[in-house]
Design a protein around this motif. Structure first.
Motif, short mmCIF file in Angstrom:
data_model
loop_
_atom_site.label_atom_id
_atom_site.label_comp_id
_atom_site.label_asym_id
_atom_site.label_seq_id
_atom_site.Cartn_x
_atom_site.Cartn_y
_atom_site.Cartn_z
N ILE A 7 0.85 -1.19 0.00
CA ILE A 7 0.00 0.00 0.00
C ILE A 7 0.89 1.24 0.00
O ILE A 7 1.74 1.40 0.87
CB ILE A 7 -0.91 0.04 1.26
CG1 ILE A 7 -1.65 -1.29 1.48
CG2 ILE A 7 -1.86 1.23 1.20
CD1 ILE A 7 -2.61 -1.67 0.41
N LEU A 46 -3.77 7.12 -3.41
CA LEU A 46 -3.90 5.73 -2.96
C LEU A 46 -3.36 4.84 -4.07
O LEU A 46 -3.87 4.85 -5.20
CB LEU A 46 -5.35 5.37 -2.63
CG LEU A 46 -5.60 3.94 -2.17
CD1 LEU A 46 -4.73 3.56 -0.98
CD2 LEU A 46 -7.08 3.75 -1.83
N THR A 94 -7.68 -1.99 -1.96
CA THR A 94 -8.07 -0.58 -2.14
C THR A 94 -9.28 -0.29 -1.26
O THR A 94 -9.29 0.69 -0.51
CB THR A 94 -8.39 -0.30 -3.62
OG1 THR A 94 -7.19 -0.47 -4.40
CG2 THR A 94 -8.92 1.11 -3.82
N GLN A 97 -8.80 0.30 2.46
CA GLN A 97 -8.18 1.56 2.88
C GLN A 97 -9.21 2.67 3.08
O GLN A 97 -8.89 3.73 3.61
CB GLN A 97 -7.15 2.03 1.84
CG GLN A 97 -6.10 1.00 1.47
CD GLN A 97 -5.44 0.36 2.65
OE1 GLN A 97 -4.86 1.04 3.49
NE2 GLN A 97 -5.53 -0.96 2.74
#
Length: 139
Positions: A7, A46, A94, A97
């Motif tokens: 990440i 991100l 994803t 998060q």
């Protein structure tokens, strides 16, 4: 083969261009415009990546406020690694998060519609695009 997911580990512009070229996404991105591609990488907030050793094999690049909306702008998996669940895992990570009310939003290539539908995405025909260089019409 063990795939490692990371990440927000920085990647270079050249790595990003390379993974796009090794997926089908390179056909629909300005891969010959290094400045644009650099901006895409540097201004995302991100980034979830998939690695086979030191080889980047997948990327999910998003812009988000983490609370209401997350635009998954690029989801690319190396052709040699497709159909192994890497793309799905990139999306799962994803999603993890993001806050509990945050929507994951993307624009799919026509050939990918069935893929996203099977994952549970809803098709919503309300997307509008203003191309680069196109002026807004006065009211």
């Amino acid at each position: 083969m063990t795939i490692q997911y990371l990440i927000n580990t920085p990647i270079s512009t050249n790595q990003f261009i390379d993974i796009l070229c090794r997926s089908t996404l390179g056909e629909r991105r300005p891969i010959d415009d290094h400045e644009c591609m650099e901006g895409m990488v540097n201004n995302s907030n991100l980034l979830v990546t998939a690695w086979d050793g030191d080889k980047l094999v997948g990327v999910a690049r998003s812009m988000t406020d983490f609370h209401y909306a997350c635009y998954l702008s690029d989801l690319a998996v190396d052709r040699d690694y497709q159909r192994q669940g890497i793309g799905k895992q990139l999306q799962i990570l994803t999603r993890q998060q993001l806050g509990k009310h945050c929507k994951l939003i993307l624009i799919a290539a026509p050939a990918a519609n069935a893929y996203y539908q099977q994952l549970g995405y809803a098709a919503i025909p309300r997307c509008w695009v203003l191309d680069a260089g196109q002026a807004l019409e006065p009211s």
